[in-house]
Design a protein around this motif. Structure first.
Motif, PDB file in Angstrom:
ATOM      1  N   PHE A   1       5.228  -7.566   8.076  1.00 52.27           N
ATOM      2  CA  PHE A   1       4.508  -6.408   7.527  1.00 52.27           C
ATOM      3  C   PHE A   1       5.075  -5.167   8.180  1.00 52.27           C
ATOM      4  N   ARG A   2       5.373  -4.197   7.392  1.00 51.70           N
ATOM      5  CA  ARG A   2       6.060  -3.041   7.942  1.00 51.70           C
ATOM      6  C   ARG A   2       5.613  -1.782   7.258  1.00 51.70           C
ATOM      7  N   LYS A   3       5.784  -0.714   7.974  1.00 50.01           N
ATOM      8  CA  LYS A   3       5.620   0.583   7.316  1.00 50.01           C
ATOM      9  C   LYS A   3       7.003   1.157   7.110  1.00 50.01           C
TER      10      LYS A   3
ATOM     11  N   THR B   1       3.366   0.595   3.048  1.00 49.53           N
ATOM     12  CA  THR B   1       3.231  -0.639   3.803  1.00 49.53           C
ATOM     13  C   THR B   1       3.806  -1.739   2.932  1.00 49.53           C
TER      14      THR B   1
ATOM     15  N   LEU C   1       5.442  -5.882   2.604  1.00 49.08           N
ATOM     16  CA  LEU C   1       5.579  -7.227   3.151  1.00 49.08           C
ATOM     17  C   LEU C   1       6.980  -7.692   2.790  1.00 49.08           C
TER      18      LEU C   1
ATOM     19  N   GLU D   1       0.854  -1.171   0.000  1.00 47.95           N
ATOM     20  CA  GLU D   1       0.000   0.000   0.000  1.00 47.95           C
ATOM     21  C   GLU D   1       0.893   1.224   0.000  1.00 47.95           C
TER      22      GLU D   1
END
Lengths: 415, 269
Positions: free
Chosen positions: A24-26, A16, A18, A9
């Protein structure tokens, strides 16, 4: 290690993602990304924070150090020590505000008791002290009083003539207000002297008297100087305080002592030298009209006068008594440059009565020597002694010309 | 191309909680790599095996593209799919950054499209502009460059669609990407544990059907199966759902699925 990730995203500031590790990270990313894109994560996640933290710490320390210096430095800029009999020392900051009061003997404590000097301007403080001294009978009208004050710069800065001046004026003004005559002496001392004095357990002023006495070979002990009033010491030791004033170590400043006399006689005064270096102010204890100045045997050596370079700080504004008097030998040389109306009047009267008034014009006025100012006639010296003219009355009082005239050479005569 | 995209979307939404239909497992990444390496070295048997392994995959891809059921003996589309798959084996290049199944699927679709165009040219004489360019004999070099560009664009679009679909899919379980960011364990070991649990969940028909029907993780059963503490599962609930969905629908989420590596091989099925 650089980790691969898929963009899931895209927001304004963050993506965001993967990661291939299943996380999952920002991530804060620069550039344009679209969902589904495979990217390499820059390995700066923790690094950035670490650097930022380090930078923040550094900045913090620098700022703290700077502030620390800033806070501590101006704490005490000078000490002013007042000796009557009570001895009181005040610590002043750069703005001449009293930061601390330290009574140096019992009388001092007694004197200070009930006074709140902290935070006051040195002028008010001194006036308060003098007032208290008067109230508590340390200074009595009609007697010979001696107020000695020593000014010590906190660090080895060049002494501050302004401070001397300020202190002297304050003392004199307050004495005047109380209608008391006293000998006012302001001396300069170095911080070293102050320290030694502290070790010896006496005030700086007293210590200087003690040193002076010893120099002369008198057999004295510090105890003799501790608790007696300055006047008594002066008598006992036959010290001329004013000499100490002059001989203040390290400062080639002449000082003068004046004793104002209530009587209006004009008397004379040799001691007035217009050239005083700033630190010296003739005290205007006397009424202006009186103008009788007795030179307390001050000798101003030519050398000193010469050395008194032009840093004359008299502001015409507040000083009623300016040491602008070029004293002729016999004549009372009264160069009143005063601006006070009193002064003016005084000048006139003096003039008419034949006092020599030397008006220094500009800074270039030549030395005023006693020879030129002649006795009865009020001579108005214009600019140079050669031009001294007999005939009183034509006094040129030019206050402005006085300030800053530095090169004058004076021969002073002492009565 | 448009019909294709629309199809995919329809499939995603139409599936509802049931999700995409194809839930067959694709070969695990590492085995696939090994086989591809063998084939590249000239192992014909390996090629046969791989093609046999992927037959259902090819059929599903073709079915989806054509939008109707195809039968092996009856429809040419499947044969074309097989040929395209064979071509994909030869042309596959890991450096392209597209996983092999996705690459094969792209190629199959592309070839099917060519085939359908040709068909339509025969029936109706409506030659589009694309046909014209195709007809005027481009050089091999030009063709391969055009193919590269097409592949890049197409895979990028597929990725985007896949993620959009995935987002929608986990959305049905009340999960957003932000949730996942929040609850995905920062520590590698903790993540590995959850991934393993998700793998177990994805691999177990019963448990997974429970998940799909109730939308909830069958915590107790899963605790027994995966032999982990119940709290771990509770805490990583969303993460487990999200990742197990990827694995379960590996074919639907080809890119995501081939992207996540399972740490440790012990739980591979």
């Amino acid at each position: 290690m650089r980790e691969k990730a898929i963009v899931l995203e895209v927001n304004k500031k963050y993506c965001t993602v993967l990661t291939s590790g299943g996380d999952f990270r920002k991530v804060r990313m620069r550039g344009v990304f679209s969902a589904g894109q495979e990217i390499c994560l820059p390995d700066n996640g923790p690094g950035v924070y670490r650097y930022a933290l380090a930078a923040a710490c550094l900045a913090f320390f620098i700022i703290t150090a700077g502030l620390w210096k800033f806070w501590t430095l101006p704490a005490v800029a000078a000490y002013v020590c007042l000796d009557i009999n009570p001895s009181v020392e005040m610590a002043l900051d750069r703005d001449s505000v009293v930061r601390g009061v330290n009574p140096l003997n019992e009388d001092g404590e007694n004197l200070v008791a009930g006074l709140d000097l902290k935070g006051k301007d040195v002028r008010e403080a001194v006036e308060g002290l003098i007032g208290a001294a008067t109230d508590k009978k340390y200074i009595l009208p009609g007697e010979e009083n001696v107020v000695m004050s020593s000014v010590i710069p906190a660090e080895d800065q060049s002494g501050s003539p302004e401070m001397d001046l300020l202190v002297k004026q304050s003392i004199e003004n307050s004495l005047q207000r109380k209608n008391i005559q006293a000998e006012v002496v302001v001396v300069n001392a170095s911080p070293v002297v102050r320290e030694e004095a502290g070790k010896a357990g006496m005030s700086t002023g007293r210590y200087m008297l003690y040193l002076n006495a010893r120099e002369r070979g008198a057999d004295v002990s510090p105890a003799d100087f501790k608790n007696k009033s300055i006047r008594i010491i002066e008598k006992e030791q036959k010290i001329k305080i004013s000499e100490i004033e002059k001989n203040t170590p390290g400062h080639g400043k002449g000082t003068i002592r004046e004793q104002g006399r209530p009587t209006g006689e004009k008397s004379v005064d040799s001691g007035a030298d217009s050239q005083k270096p700033a630190s010296v102010q003739s005290g205007g204890t006397g009424k202006p009209g009186g103008g009788g100045w007795k030179s307390g045997g001050d000798k101003q050596q030519g050398g000193q006068d010469n050395s008194g370079s032009g840093s004359r700080k008299d502001d015409s504004g507040n000083n009623q008594n300016k040491g602008k008097d070029a004293s002729g030998g016999n004549s009372a040389g009264h160069g009143d440059k005063g601006n006070g109306s009193n002064r003016g009047g005084n000048a006139k009267s003096n003039g008419s009565s034949g006092s020599a008034v030397s008006g220094d014009n500009g800074g270039t006025s030549g030395g005023v020597s006693s020879e030129h100012s002649q006795g009865g006639g009020g001579s108005s010296d214009k600019g140079s002694s050669e031009h001294s003219q007999g005939g009183g009355g034509s006094d040129k009082v030019d206050s402005s010309s006085q300030t800053g005239s530095g090169k004058d050479k004076f021969n002073l005569q002492v009565w | 191309m448009m019909p294709f995209r629309i199809k995919i979307k329809d499939g995603g939404t139409g599936g509802g909680l049931a999700g995409p239909k194809g839930s067959e497992k694709v070969l695990p990444e590492d085995i696939l790599e090994k086989m591809l390496a063998l084939i590249r070295n000239g192992d014909c048997q390996a090629r046969e095996n791989l093609i046999a392994e992927f037959r259902p995959f090819i059929a599903r891809a073709a079915n989806k593209f054509c939008g109707r059921g195809l039968e092996w003996d009856r429809d040419d589309e499947l044969s074309i799919g097989l040929i395209a798959f064979n071509e994909a084996i030869d042309r596959f290049d890991e450096k392209r950054g597209v996983p092999f199944p996705a690459f094969a699927r792209l190629l199959i679709k592309s070839r099917l499209m060519d085939y359908i165009r040709k068909q339509s040219r025969h029936t109706a004489v409506s030659g589009g502009s694309l046909d014209d360019t195709e007809g005027c004999g481009l050089s091999n070099h030009e063709l391969s460059r055009a193919w590269d560009i097409y592949l890049d664009q197409e895979s990028a679009r597929e990725r985007e669609e896949e993620i959009a679909e995935y987002k929608k899919f986990i959305g049905q379980f009340g999960i957003t990407f932000d949730d996942l960011v929040r609850c995905s364990p920062k520590h590698r070991d903790a993540r590995a544990t959850l991934l393993r649990v998700a793998r177990v969940l994805a691999g177990d028909e019963l448990l997974f059907s429970q998940l799909m029907s109730t939308g909830k993780v069958p915590v107790l059963a899963l605790t027994r199966q995966a032999e982990v503490n119940i709290k771990i599962i509770e805490r990583g609930r969303k993460y487990i759902i999200a990742t197990s969905l990827i694995w379960r629908h590996c074919e639907e989420f080809l890119y995501l699925c081939s992207f996540i590596r399972l740490p440790g091989k012990e739980s591979g099925r």
